[in-house]
Design a protein around this motif. Sequence first.
Motif, PDB file in Angstrom:
ATOM      1  N   TYR A  18       0.683  -1.130  -0.055  1.00  0.00           N
ATOM      2  CA  TYR A  18       0.048   0.140   0.157  1.00  0.00           C
ATOM      3  C   TYR A  18       0.770   1.237   0.003  1.00  0.00           C
ATOM      4  CZ  TYR A  18       1.235   0.489   4.997  1.00  0.00           C
ATOM      5  OH  TYR A  18       1.410   0.896   6.242  1.00  0.00           O
ATOM      6  N   GLN A  20       2.494   4.378   1.265  1.00  0.00           N
ATOM      7  CA  GLN A  20       2.811   4.904   2.387  1.00  0.00           C
ATOM      8  C   GLN A  20       3.188   6.615   2.397  1.00  0.00           C
ATOM      9  OE1 GLN A  20       6.376   3.066   3.789  1.00  0.00           O
ATOM     10  NE2 GLN A  20       5.585   0.958   3.825  1.00  0.00           N
ATOM     11  N   THR A  52      -4.067  11.038   5.072  1.00  0.00           N
ATOM     12  CA  THR A  52      -5.032  10.453   4.543  1.00  0.00           C
ATOM     13  C   THR A  52      -5.064   8.996   5.171  1.00  0.00           C
ATOM     14  OG1 THR A  52      -3.836   9.350   2.588  1.00  0.00           O
ATOM     15  CG2 THR A  52      -5.233  11.532   2.361  1.00  0.00           C
ATOM     16  N   THR A  53      -4.199   8.358   5.876  1.00  0.00           N
ATOM     17  CA  THR A  53      -4.171   7.146   6.641  1.00  0.00           C
ATOM     18  C   THR A  53      -3.508   7.348   8.041  1.00  0.00           C
ATOM     19  OG1 THR A  53      -1.879   6.647   5.658  1.00  0.00           O
ATOM     20  CG2 THR A  53      -3.814   5.780   4.346  1.00  0.00           C
ATOM     21  N   SER A 103      -6.582   2.641   3.994  1.00  0.00           N
ATOM     22  CA  SER A 103      -5.964   1.989   3.047  1.00  0.00           C
ATOM     23  C   SER A 103      -6.599   0.660   2.718  1.00  0.00           C
ATOM     24  CB  SER A 103      -4.391   1.905   3.409  1.00  0.00           C
ATOM     25  OG  SER A 103      -3.584   1.559   2.298  1.00  0.00           O
ATOM     26  N   PRO A 104      -6.748   0.164   1.788  1.00  0.00           N
ATOM     27  CA  PRO A 104      -6.102   0.623   0.316  1.00  0.00           C
ATOM     28  C   PRO A 104      -6.937   1.811  -0.067  1.00  0.00           C
ATOM     29  CG  PRO A 104      -6.323  -1.587   0.236  1.00  0.00           C
ATOM     30  CD  PRO A 104      -7.257  -1.310   1.628  1.00  0.00           C
ATOM     31  N   ASP A 105      -8.150   2.027   0.458  1.00  0.00           N
ATOM     32  CA  ASP A 105      -9.041   3.013   0.006  1.00  0.00           C
ATOM     33  C   ASP A 105      -9.603   3.703   1.083  1.00  0.00           C
ATOM     34  OD1 ASP A 105      -9.058   2.605  -2.959  1.00  0.00           O
ATOM     35  OD2 ASP A 105     -10.315   1.035  -2.480  1.00  0.00           O
ATOM     36  N   LYS A 106     -10.094   4.885   1.030  1.00  0.00           N
ATOM     37  CA  LYS A 106     -10.679   5.712   2.102  1.00  0.00           C
ATOM     38  C   LYS A 106     -11.802   4.770   2.701  1.00  0.00           C
ATOM     39  CE  LYS A 106     -12.672  10.209   3.275  1.00  0.00           C
ATOM     40  NZ  LYS A 106     -13.240  11.481   2.845  1.00  0.00           N
ATOM     41  N   TYR A 109      -9.795  -0.595   5.970  1.00  0.00           N
ATOM     42  CA  TYR A 109      -8.760  -0.336   6.963  1.00  0.00           C
ATOM     43  C   TYR A 109      -7.998  -2.109   6.655  1.00  0.00           C
ATOM     44  CZ  TYR A 109     -11.221  -3.594   9.930  1.00  0.00           C
ATOM     45  OH  TYR A 109     -11.944  -4.827  10.419  1.00  0.00           O
TER      46      TYR A 109
END
Length: 279
Positions: A18, A20, A52-53, A103-106, A109
Amino acid sequence: MRNIYITFLFLIFCSMAYAQEQAKYRITYDCDAQVVTGKTNTYRWTLDIGETTAVFYNNNYRLYSSELAKVKTQGGDNAMIDQLSVISGKYFPKNDLQIVVGSPDKGEYIYYKQVLNSGLKYVDALPVIEWQLTDSTKTICEYECKQAVGSVYGRTWTVWYSIELPLNYGPYILNGLPGLIMAARDSEGLFDFKAVGVENAPENVLVSVYKEDSHQKCTRKRFLQLRSESEGINKDQLVDRILSQRTSGEKVIVYTVSGTDAKVDNEVEVPKYNHLDKE
């Protein structure tokens, strides 16, 4: 003296990478966690938050694993085995759980955890928690916090969040409030998180997972099944299961390590645990 046997399993799996990003904030929590014997251990958890993460992890486990790997590199398997109990005690208590949020998408988890020393990971939608807000307030780390109550994966949590820190994160996978969750306690009193540090992340720290490539991808349903099946089995059953269930191309190395103070000669059971997620 009695002997204790600990089985170590090293598997080589495919990876799921993913992207970083740079961490901006670092939140430190202490969690009083009760094990099934009734004893309480205090774990120190870190939450590194980026744009974002975010990643939630136990740094003691990272330090333990890194030092053990260094000893193995310098002295081989025998040196690693000899130093195992010393290094393990140095970083007690530790926990290999890691969770990347966003992650991988909003709205998703990635959950990383070992089952019988095999690294597993799964991707799932971040639970939408229906929080009930209250008028109660208190101060944590000099931030004014408000109270909320909500349930996720079989546990009901009472949390304290601060709108002074408009970050949609918290310990574990607790989320969805208009401010950082500074404290959280489940209704059974088994887990009690409290923030003990809020700061800017150290320079050049990434929102990252330790040993990402050593975790095999599975589903959450399969993970829970394997976790349930793994609890309470003894060493011989563990080794038999490992060898019978390995897949083609999977490398398996089993070490049997001698120690002291085991309750039963030549056999110890894998302990059962209280888990953050019950279902």
